[in-house]
Design a protein around this motif. Structure first.
Motif, PDB file in Angstrom:
ATOM      1  N   SER A 275       0.865  -1.331   0.010  1.00 60.59           N
ATOM      2  CA  SER A 275      -0.132  -0.029   0.111  1.00 60.59           C
ATOM      3  C   SER A 275       0.924   1.362  -0.219  1.00 60.59           C
ATOM      4  O   SER A 275       2.020   1.232   0.890  1.00 60.59           O
ATOM      5  N   ASN A 276       0.455   2.299  -0.884  1.00 57.91           N
ATOM      6  CA  ASN A 276       1.197   3.422  -1.017  1.00 57.91           C
ATOM      7  C   ASN A 276       2.521   3.350  -1.232  1.00 57.91           C
ATOM      8  O   ASN A 276       3.481   4.141  -0.731  1.00 57.91           O
ATOM      9  N   ASP A 277       3.019   2.429  -2.135  1.00 55.38           N
ATOM     10  CA  ASP A 277       4.251   1.994  -2.254  1.00 55.38           C
ATOM     11  C   ASP A 277       4.435   1.740  -3.804  1.00 55.38           C
ATOM     12  O   ASP A 277       3.913   0.837  -4.359  1.00 55.38           O
ATOM     13  N   TYR A 278       5.164   2.634  -4.519  1.00 54.73           N
ATOM     14  CA  TYR A 278       5.329   2.371  -5.994  1.00 54.73           C
ATOM     15  C   TYR A 278       6.131   1.459  -6.433  1.00 54.73           C
ATOM     16  O   TYR A 278       6.073   0.976  -7.777  1.00 54.73           O
ATOM     17  N   ARG A 279       6.988   0.633  -5.490  1.00 52.00           N
ATOM     18  CA  ARG A 279       8.090  -0.192  -5.984  1.00 52.00           C
ATOM     19  C   ARG A 279       7.327  -1.558  -6.305  1.00 52.00           C
ATOM     20  O   ARG A 279       6.282  -1.905  -5.428  1.00 52.00           O
ATOM     21  N   VAL A 280       7.618  -2.180  -7.433  1.00 54.93           N
ATOM     22  CA  VAL A 280       7.366  -3.609  -7.450  1.00 54.93           C
ATOM     23  C   VAL A 280       8.141  -4.662  -6.795  1.00 54.93           C
ATOM     24  O   VAL A 280       9.256  -4.625  -6.847  1.00 54.93           O
ATOM     25  N   TYR A 281       7.636  -5.414  -5.904  1.00 56.96           N
ATOM     26  CA  TYR A 281       8.031  -6.396  -5.020  1.00 56.96           C
ATOM     27  C   TYR A 281       8.359  -7.689  -5.490  1.00 56.96           C
ATOM     28  O   TYR A 281       9.185  -8.609  -5.449  1.00 56.96           O
ATOM     29  N   SER A 282       7.529  -8.157  -6.437  1.00 53.30           N
ATOM     30  CA  SER A 282       7.387  -9.258  -7.228  1.00 53.30           C
ATOM     31  C   SER A 282       6.922  -9.189  -8.516  1.00 53.30           C
ATOM     32  O   SER A 282       5.944  -8.346  -8.724  1.00 53.30           O
ATOM     33  N   ASP A 283       7.102 -10.179  -9.405  1.00 54.47           N
ATOM     34  CA  ASP A 283       6.329 -10.114 -10.833  1.00 54.47           C
ATOM     35  C   ASP A 283       6.283 -11.606 -11.333  1.00 54.47           C
ATOM     36  O   ASP A 283       6.802 -12.570 -10.816  1.00 54.47           O
ATOM     37  N   PHE A 284       5.549 -11.705 -12.599  1.00 52.76           N
ATOM     38  CA  PHE A 284       5.948 -12.924 -13.214  1.00 52.76           C
ATOM     39  C   PHE A 284       7.052 -13.250 -13.534  1.00 52.76           C
ATOM     40  O   PHE A 284       7.929 -12.602 -13.820  1.00 52.76           O
ATOM     41  N   MET A 285       7.441 -14.646 -13.054  1.00 54.15           N
ATOM     42  CA  MET A 285       8.822 -14.908 -13.246  1.00 54.15           C
ATOM     43  C   MET A 285       9.955 -14.440 -12.308  1.00 54.15           C
ATOM     44  O   MET A 285      11.053 -14.578 -12.829  1.00 54.15           O
ATOM     45  N   SER A 286       9.528 -13.617 -11.448  1.00 51.25           N
ATOM     46  CA  SER A 286      10.339 -12.680 -10.719  1.00 51.25           C
ATOM     47  C   SER A 286       9.892 -12.605  -9.321  1.00 51.25           C
ATOM     48  O   SER A 286       8.909 -11.727  -8.924  1.00 51.25           O
ATOM     49  N   PRO A 287      10.115 -13.523  -8.248  1.00 49.73           N
ATOM     50  CA  PRO A 287      10.933 -14.596  -8.552  1.00 49.73           C
ATOM     51  C   PRO A 287      10.482 -15.785  -9.156  1.00 49.73           C
ATOM     52  O   PRO A 287       9.174 -16.091  -9.201  1.00 49.73           O
TER      53      PRO A 287
END
Length: 436
Positions: A275-287
């Motif tokens: 919440s209220n954080d622009y950073r991407v902490y995970s994604d498809f194939m990451s990890p």
């Protein structure tokens, strides 16, 4: 002189009486001997008949002799024939006469042996004196005919369909539910406690040739979204995101043990935010995590198959953790590599160690079940441990509620002042479910 004659006459009288007594006794003994001899001869004849029948000879048996071998009973026919005036008639039977004469001799010589009477037998059930003679079949001989030649192969192939056995079995579990969710502040994929909606699909395709080979495949897909008023940057974000494939090839070693090669691969569908954080902490194939292990499986069947599952123990395991280079370059900084245990300026982590997996399902009651999955890997430098617990309460075939509890430990992650290396996730949901 008169006294002498009197004594002589008395002696003669006594001798005559004694001689008469001896004759009577000898007659009785002869009668007993004759009865015993007739009875023993009957037994000998019957034994010879049984031996001839066992030897395969055709012997005509007569059920009328049962009266000689059954407990001795007083029948009317012996006395009726002995006291009758007409004597033997043309309708008389030789076997019946011999049996009646034998019984009459026993009645006269040993009446103490008689245990029953014909009247008592009639009270229980009448005595059936009708003996049906065996039916003689008159077989007619016919001329020998030639055997009929049949082409059996053509008949069979035209009418019989042989199908190949199917060793594959398929099953699945689907649900779409709303839930109340709790996520600890240091959860490694991000997320937030809130109300949300969750969809899940689990599909299995298992091969078993009913001999020694098994190949089990399970695909798990979960995706849940939530909205939060406290989040001004994202209109919605994922709070449950899993794409996991488990494949195991097993060769049976004993009744419950299998030599097993297991492959476990998992990642996620969407980006993970806080919440209220622009950073991407995970994604498809990451990890993306890939674990290949070699060990043994133990098949669990207990409590009349209410508890089922398997335990995988692998002393040899390879674990790879990967993050996409493009995604890594976009968000890379000093804190991100440590989050997944990956060294700075790298995007792949290789580990060798040991691994175990426990998957069990317990049918607690007809409408209550508990399913657990425990996974652990260690490289002897770091430890990764997960324990998924799902309680399912079925109201009917389509409506159910689920309670999901998920603690996790990973000492390759950044240490949190409140939770340490432990992470925790929980949700409760109610909605639609379907299984086959």
């Amino acid at each position: 002189m008169r006294n002498l004659v009197t004594i002589f006459l008395a002696a003669c009288s006594i001798g005559t009486f004694a001689q008469g007594s001896n004759v009577a006794r000898r007659y009785i003994e002869y009668q007993e001997y004759q009865v015993n001899k007739n009875y023993s001869d009957s037994l000998v004849n019957y034994r010879e008949m049984l031996e001839a029948r066992e030897a395969g000879q055709e012997v005509e048996s007569d059920g009328r002799f049962y009266r000689l071998f059954a407990p001795l009973t007083f029948y009317h026919s012996p006395a009726r024939k002995a006291l009758g005036l007409q004597g033997r008639t043309a309708m008389s039977d030789e076997v019946d006469d011999e049996i009646d004469n034998t019984l009459l001799g026993v009645y006269l010589s040993r009446p103490d042996l008689v245990e029953n009477s014909e009247e008592n037998l009639n009270k229980v059930g009448s005595v059936d004196n009708d003996f049906v003679a065996p039916i003689q079949q008159d077989a007619e001989l016919v001329e020998k005919t030639e055997p009929i030649q049949l082409d059996l192969l053509d008949d069979i192939t035209d009418s019989v369909l042989v199908t190949k056995p199917n060793f594959w079995k398929y099953k699945g579990d689907y649900f779409l539910q709303g839930m109340q969710n709790y996520v600890s502040g240091n959860w490694y994929k991000g997320g937030e406690s809130a109300y949300s909606i969750l969809g899940s699909v689990t599909m299995e395709a298992n091969y078993d040739n009913q001999q020694k080979l098994k190949w089990e495949n399970k695909l798990e897909m979960k995706l849940g979204f939530l909205t939060s008023k406290s989040d001004s940057l994202h209109s919605f974000k994922a709070n449950e995101d899993l794409l996991r494939l488990t494949s195991k090839l097993g060769l049976q070693a004993s009744k419950h043990w299998y030599y097993t090669l297991q492959m476990l691969a998992y990642t996620q569908f969407a980006r993970g935010y806080k919440s209220n954080d622009y950073r991407v902490y995970s994604d498809f194939m990451s990890p993306f995590n890939l674990n290949v292990s070699l060990g043994m499986d133990y098949k669990v069947e207990a409590w009349n198959k209410k508890l089922t599952g398997n335990i995988h123990l692998a002393p040899f395991a390879y674990n790879m953790k990967y993050v996409s280079r493009d995604w890594f370059d976009k968000v890379a900084n000093s804190w991100l590599p440590k989050r997944y245990g990956i060294d700075e300026n790298k995007h792949v982590l290789h580990d060798f160690g040991s691994q175990f997996t426990v998957e069990l399902k317990w049918e607690i009651a007809d409408n209550i079940s508990y399913q657990t999955r425990m996974y652990g890997f260690t490289s002897y430098k770091r430890v990764e441990w997960e324990w998924e617990n799902t309680f399912t309460f079925n109201f009917n075939k389509y409506i159910s509620t689920k309670l999901f509890i998920y603690p996790r430990f990973d000492d390759s992650n950044v240490y949190d002042d409140h939770h340490g290396y432990f992470q925790f996730k929980e949700f409760m949901s109610l909605g639609f479910s379907y299984s086959f």
